[in-house]
Scaffold this active site. Structure first.
Site, PDB file in Angstrom:
ATOM      1  N   SER A 176      30.446  10.787  -8.326  1.00 23.20           N
ATOM      2  CA  SER A 176      31.687  12.080  -7.715  1.00 23.20           C
ATOM      3  C   SER A 176      32.280  12.781  -9.207  1.00 23.20           C
ATOM      4  O   SER A 176      31.868  11.805 -10.255  1.00 23.20           O
ATOM      5  CB  SER A 176      32.982  11.057  -7.439  1.00 23.20           C
ATOM      6  OG  SER A 176      33.868  12.513  -6.977  1.00 23.20           O
ATOM      7  N   TYR A 232      39.272   4.726  -6.606  1.00 20.76           N
ATOM      8  CA  TYR A 232      38.255   5.449  -6.924  1.00 20.76           C
ATOM      9  C   TYR A 232      37.899   6.281  -7.690  1.00 20.76           C
ATOM     10  O   TYR A 232      36.479   5.936  -7.928  1.00 20.76           O
ATOM     11  CB  TYR A 232      38.713   6.815  -5.425  1.00 20.76           C
ATOM     12  CG  TYR A 232      37.284   7.496  -5.099  1.00 20.76           C
ATOM     13  CD1 TYR A 232      36.252   6.700  -4.196  1.00 20.76           C
ATOM     14  CD2 TYR A 232      36.962   8.601  -6.091  1.00 20.76           C
ATOM     15  CE1 TYR A 232      35.819   7.467  -3.600  1.00 20.76           C
ATOM     16  CE2 TYR A 232      35.881   9.160  -5.554  1.00 20.76           C
ATOM     17  CZ  TYR A 232      35.213   9.214  -4.115  1.00 20.76           C
ATOM     18  OH  TYR A 232      34.321   9.859  -3.497  1.00 20.76           O
TER      19      TYR A 232
HETATM   20  P1  NAD Z   1      30.696   9.990   4.921  1.00 20.81           P
HETATM   21  O1  NAD Z   1      32.093   9.099   5.006  1.00 20.81           O
HETATM   22  O2  NAD Z   1      30.476  10.450   5.683  1.00 20.81           O
HETATM   23  O3  NAD Z   1      30.220   8.453   5.014  1.00 20.81           O
HETATM   24  C1  NAD Z   1      29.740   7.560   3.591  1.00 20.81           C
HETATM   25  C2  NAD Z   1      29.073   6.178   4.251  1.00 20.81           C
HETATM   26  O4  NAD Z   1      29.150   4.698   4.030  1.00 20.81           O
HETATM   27  C3  NAD Z   1      28.534   6.050   6.025  1.00 20.81           C
HETATM   28  O5  NAD Z   1      27.075   6.454   6.685  1.00 20.81           O
HETATM   29  C4  NAD Z   1      28.922   4.704   6.541  1.00 20.81           C
HETATM   30  O6  NAD Z   1      28.675   4.147   7.207  1.00 20.81           O
HETATM   31  C5  NAD Z   1      29.173   4.404   4.984  1.00 20.81           C
HETATM   32  N1  NAD Z   1      29.673   3.036   4.825  1.00 20.81           N
HETATM   33  C6  NAD Z   1      31.340   3.065   4.949  1.00 20.81           C
HETATM   34  N2  NAD Z   1      31.140   1.247   3.938  1.00 20.81           N
HETATM   35  C7  NAD Z   1      30.130   0.870   4.855  1.00 20.81           C
HETATM   36  C8  NAD Z   1      29.995  -0.177   4.340  1.00 20.81           C
HETATM   37  N3  NAD Z   1      30.888  -1.783   3.367  1.00 20.81           N
HETATM   38  N4  NAD Z   1      28.892  -0.686   4.524  1.00 20.81           N
HETATM   39  C9  NAD Z   1      27.327   0.215   4.071  1.00 20.81           C
HETATM   40  N5  NAD Z   1      27.897   1.520   4.529  1.00 20.81           N
HETATM   41  C10 NAD Z   1      28.872   1.351   4.676  1.00 20.81           C
HETATM   42  O7  NAD Z   1      31.435   9.984   3.427  1.00 20.81           O
HETATM   43  P2  NAD Z   1      30.393  10.658   2.091  1.00 20.81           P
HETATM   44  O8  NAD Z   1      31.793  11.920   2.244  1.00 20.81           O
HETATM   45  O9  NAD Z   1      29.290  11.461   2.783  1.00 20.81           O
HETATM   46  O10 NAD Z   1      30.465   9.752   1.111  1.00 20.81           O
HETATM   47  C11 NAD Z   1      28.953   9.789   0.301  1.00 20.81           C
HETATM   48  C12 NAD Z   1      29.085   9.056  -1.114  1.00 20.81           C
HETATM   49  O11 NAD Z   1      29.817  10.423  -1.125  1.00 20.81           O
HETATM   50  C13 NAD Z   1      30.663   8.133  -0.859  1.00 20.81           C
HETATM   51  O12 NAD Z   1      30.090   7.626  -2.389  1.00 20.81           O
HETATM   52  C14 NAD Z   1      31.708   9.032  -1.397  1.00 20.81           C
HETATM   53  O13 NAD Z   1      32.203   8.716  -2.770  1.00 20.81           O
HETATM   54  C15 NAD Z   1      30.652  10.176  -2.651  1.00 20.81           C
HETATM   55  N6  NAD Z   1      31.564  11.816  -2.869  1.00 20.81           N
HETATM   56  C16 NAD Z   1      31.831  12.159  -1.924  1.00 20.81           C
HETATM   57  C17 NAD Z   1      32.295  13.509  -1.725  1.00 20.81           C
HETATM   58  C18 NAD Z   1      32.962  14.279  -0.721  1.00 20.81           C
HETATM   59  O14 NAD Z   1      33.700  15.331  -1.243  1.00 20.81           O
HETATM   60  N7  NAD Z   1      33.006  14.003   0.570  1.00 20.81           N
HETATM   61  C19 NAD Z   1      32.361  14.149  -3.189  1.00 20.81           C
HETATM   62  C20 NAD Z   1      32.467  12.922  -4.464  1.00 20.81           C
HETATM   63  C21 NAD Z   1      31.482  11.590  -3.855  1.00 20.81           C
END
Ligand code: NAD
Length: 260
Positions: free
Chosen positions: A142, A155
């Site tokens: 991130s 985080y």
């Molecule tokens: P999201 O909530 O849409 O997806 C998260 C995914 O992780 C889902 O498929 C969920 O079922 C799965 N998950 C959660 N806990 C779990 C567990 N214990 N076991 C297995 N699967 C699990 O979120 P996202 O925004 O797509 O985030 C994905 C990654 O990207 C994360 O690591 C997040 O920190 C990172 N990220 C997101 C953003 C953003 O702006 N959305 C920015 C930077 C980084």
């Protein structure tokens, strides 16, 4: 480009992980989907990937908060496909609170899912990749892996840790045909961010649209979200021959967030 290769993408039933799984399938990789959600919805995603891209796609519901389950997902992939070429450590959760009010259980859950899961998956996958003389490990960190914001102690600590882990694994695998890199997205409009937008709207008594504008204006100079498809493209690039010498580094896809 990736025909015959096998990619495991953790947390790929939603958001960024789903965008990455679909893009890797589009360029020919067989896919292991992982994550939570309603069984019918997950089956629709799985069969849709097979139908749209003519690849094999299997679902493994391993809980990324449990180290043994993470290692089990890697082993099951190798047992099923006879190989593992691409590992994308993407599963992640968020919780926000000032550090002195941060619940210890939330701290632990974020560290387990956002950082320790990547350690266990890499530890279980790296010898298989070295044997194959080819492998790609991509850790979805991130902008918060590079800089901090308030109220995100767990985080930010986990994501900085993930960038550190990426560097170590990049060094340990250098010259073996395996690379390990981090991708550092800024804001991407997924369920994880929708919740933060709703929280801002509620706290300040403003509309969702106003809260969205504030969220972007505070951090992301492009004033636009990165998309799951764009993140998929970044990961596909890291799996291409052009990226053979890119390892141990962090690539930002953040609309300029960390440039200032
Ligand atoms: P999201 O909530 O849409 O997806 C998260 C995914 O992780 C889902 O498929 C969920 O079922 C799965 N998950 C959660 N806990 C779990 C567990 N214990 N076991 C297995 N699967 C699990 O979120 P996202 O925004 O797509 O985030 C994905 C990654 O990207 C994360 O690591 C997040 O920190 C990172 N990220 C997101 C953003 C953003 O702006 N959305 C920015 C930077 C980084």
């Amino acid at each position: 480009m990736l025909k015959g290769k096998v990619a495991a993408v953790t947390g790929s039933t939603s958001g960024i992980g789903l965008g990455i799984a679909r893009e890797l399938a589009r360029v020919g990789a067989d896919i292991v989907l992982n994550g939570f959600g309603d069984a019918n919805g997950i089956e629709a995603i799985r069969s849709g990937i097979e139908r749209d891209h003519g690849v094999r796609c299997v679902y493994d519901g391993a809980d990324m908060s449990k180290g043994e389950a993470v290692r089990g997902l890697i082993q099951a992939t190798v047992d099923k496909f006879g190989r593992l070429d691409i590992l994308v450590n993407n599963a992640g959760i968020q919780f926000t609170a000032p550090v002195d009010e941060f619940p210890a259980a939330k701290w632990q859950a974020i560290l387990d899912i956002n950082l320790s899961a990547a350690f266990h998956a890499i530890a279980a996958a790296v010898s298989q990749m070295k044997q194959q003389r080819w492998g790609r490990i991509v850790n979805i960190a991130s902008a918060h892996g590079l800089v901090a914001s308030t109220h995100k102690a767990a985080y930010v600590a986990a994501k900085h840790g993930l960038v550190g882990l990426t560097k170590v694994v990049g060094l340990e695998t250098a010259g073996s045909g395996v690379t390990c890199n981090a991708v550092c997205p800024g804001w991407v409009r997924t369920p994880l961010v929708e919740k933060q937008i709703s929280d801002i709207a509620t706290q300040r008594g403003i509309t969702q649209t106003q809260a969205t504008e504030e969220l972007l204006a505070e951090k992301q100079p492009s004033l636009d979200f990165a998309s799951p498809e764009q993140l998929g493209g970044t990961v596909a690039f890291l799996c291409s021959a052009a990226a053979d010498q890119i390892t141990g580094t962090a690539i930002s896809v953040d609309g300029g967030w960390t440039a200032r």
